[in-house]
Write a protein that holds these residues in place. Structure first.
Motif, PDB file in Angstrom:
ATOM      1  N   GLU A  15       0.835  -1.204   0.000  1.00  0.00           N
ATOM      2  CA  GLU A  15       0.000   0.000   0.000  1.00  0.00           C
ATOM      3  C   GLU A  15       0.871   1.255   0.000  1.00  0.00           C
ATOM      4  O   GLU A  15       0.535   2.251  -0.648  1.00  0.00           O
ATOM      5  N   GLN A  16       1.973   1.204   0.727  1.00  0.00           N
ATOM      6  CA  GLN A  16       2.875   2.348   0.785  1.00  0.00           C
ATOM      7  C   GLN A  16       3.471   2.638  -0.590  1.00  0.00           C
ATOM      8  O   GLN A  16       3.549   3.797  -1.012  1.00  0.00           O
ATOM      9  N   VAL A  18       2.204   1.873  -3.513  1.00  0.00           N
ATOM     10  CA  VAL A  18       1.125   2.336  -4.386  1.00  0.00           C
ATOM     11  C   VAL A  18       0.803   3.799  -4.115  1.00  0.00           C
ATOM     12  O   VAL A  18       0.715   4.620  -5.038  1.00  0.00           O
ATOM     13  N   THR A  19       0.649   4.130  -2.851  1.00  0.00           N
ATOM     14  CA  THR A  19       0.271   5.498  -2.475  1.00  0.00           C
ATOM     15  C   THR A  19       1.386   6.491  -2.778  1.00  0.00           C
ATOM     16  O   THR A  19       1.136   7.560  -3.353  1.00  0.00           O
ATOM     17  N   ALA A  20       2.611   6.137  -2.432  1.00  0.00           N
ATOM     18  CA  ALA A  20       3.733   7.054  -2.610  1.00  0.00           C
ATOM     19  C   ALA A  20       4.007   7.368  -4.073  1.00  0.00           C
ATOM     20  O   ALA A  20       4.542   8.439  -4.393  1.00  0.00           O
ATOM     21  N   ASP A  22       1.560   7.117  -6.611  1.00  0.00           N
ATOM     22  CA  ASP A  22       0.323   7.444  -7.341  1.00  0.00           C
ATOM     23  C   ASP A  22      -0.034   6.382  -8.378  1.00  0.00           C
ATOM     24  O   ASP A  22      -0.391   6.700  -9.521  1.00  0.00           O
ATOM     25  N   LYS A  24      -2.391   3.351  -9.804  1.00  0.00           N
ATOM     26  CA  LYS A  24      -3.748   2.833  -9.758  1.00  0.00           C
ATOM     27  C   LYS A  24      -3.692   1.321  -9.934  1.00  0.00           C
ATOM     28  O   LYS A  24      -3.133   0.829 -10.918  1.00  0.00           O
TER      29      LYS A  24
END
Length: 288
Positions: A15-16, A18-20, A22, A24
């Motif tokens: 998750e880190q 993916v989020t860091a 951007d 999808k």
């Protein structure tokens, strides 16, 4: 130019990550006893393997709904992305890439590039991370695709599986003849063929210990042929203790390699089965 990066759940990114970056992520559906689960959303890897042990039927997988993919692309276009780089699992094990390529002309206001990773799992994840970081750095789509093409050639992997049934039933093992029968005492070694990019079984090993030793020998041969730093993973299908133990051994034997751990989630575990384990590697771009 504003570039969005899309991938599917078989990249097995955190998750880190993916989020860091951007990114999808589109979940791939897995079907077990008539129930459909979106990987990484409706079911975790441990939950999947627990259900698999008591399942009445063989699991299988499906493609994400095409309409939802096109909607995602349109939404990204509406957010101001003029280019979308959609990176997905190998076309030799899923028809998803070809499905997308046949439909992206419908997307308005954005150019969608569907990229065949020719692989899956965290190796595809590394390609995705590279693309996302380059996009954030302002690189063009052509530069990113060229970099991915180059990085893709440095990928190597060997899988040790306990059972070929699911791969054979799903038609994802291209040379099954000769590897079926007497499997109880055999540990088949699998890899992605460099030319066809299909999963192939290429050796039968008589014990897990010997299978580990043979993979390590093949890895050493690959390292001897490289002139760049390598990052490698031990990837397990719900057997973290075995994965951790093998990684510890390999770290001692190959101290120049950057080691990490990953896993086979429900979609890939559907085909490889529980307790499968792999050694996978790619050029380490962190030193570039």
């Amino acid at each position: 130019m504003k570039i969005a990066v899309v991938t599917d759940s078989t990249a097995y990114l955190t998750e880190q990550q993916v989020t860091a970056n951007d990114i999808k992520v589109v979940p791939i559906p897995v079907i077990l006893d008539g129930n459909v689960y979106d990987e990484g959303k409706d079911i975790t890897a441990p939950e999947f393997y627990a259900k698999l042990r008591t399942a009445k039927t063989f699991p299988n997988t499906s493609q994400p709904p095409l309409g939802e993919m096109l909607k995602l692309y349109e939404n990204l276009a509406n957010e101001g992305y003029d280019t979308i780089l959609s990176i997905h699992l190998a076309s030799t094990i899923s028809g998803f890439v070809n499905t997308l390529r046949g439909a992206v002309s419908e997307v308005k206001n954005a150019h969608v590039i569907v990229y065949d990773s020719q692989i899956t799992v965290i190796l595809m994840g590394e390609l995705v991370l590279t693309a996302a970081r380059m996009a954030k750095a302002g690189k063009s789509a052509d530069e990113i695709v060229a970099a991915l093409d180059d990085l893709r050639t440095t990928i190597g992997e060997y899988f040790i599986v306990n059972d070929l049934q699911n791969l054979v039933r799903g038609g994802r093992l291209s040379n099954a003849a000769g590897f079926i029968g007497g499997m109880l005492k055999i540990k088949p070694l699998l890899t992605f063929d460099d030319d066809s990019h299909k999963i192939v079984a290429f050796e039968k090993i008589r014990s897990l210990k010997k299978a580990y030793a043979r993979v390590e020998e093949l890895f050493q041969t690959a390292l001897d042929a490289t002139d760049y730093p390598v990052k490698a993973w031990i990837i397990d299908a719900n057997d973290p203790e075995a994965g951790d133990a093998w990684q510890a051994e390999l770290q001692a034997k190959f101290p120049s390699v950057k080691w990490a751990r990953s896993y086979f989630g429900p979609v890939i575990g559907t085909h490889l089965g529980e307790k499968a384990i792999a050694l996978a590697w790619i050029r380490d771009t962190t030193t570039d």
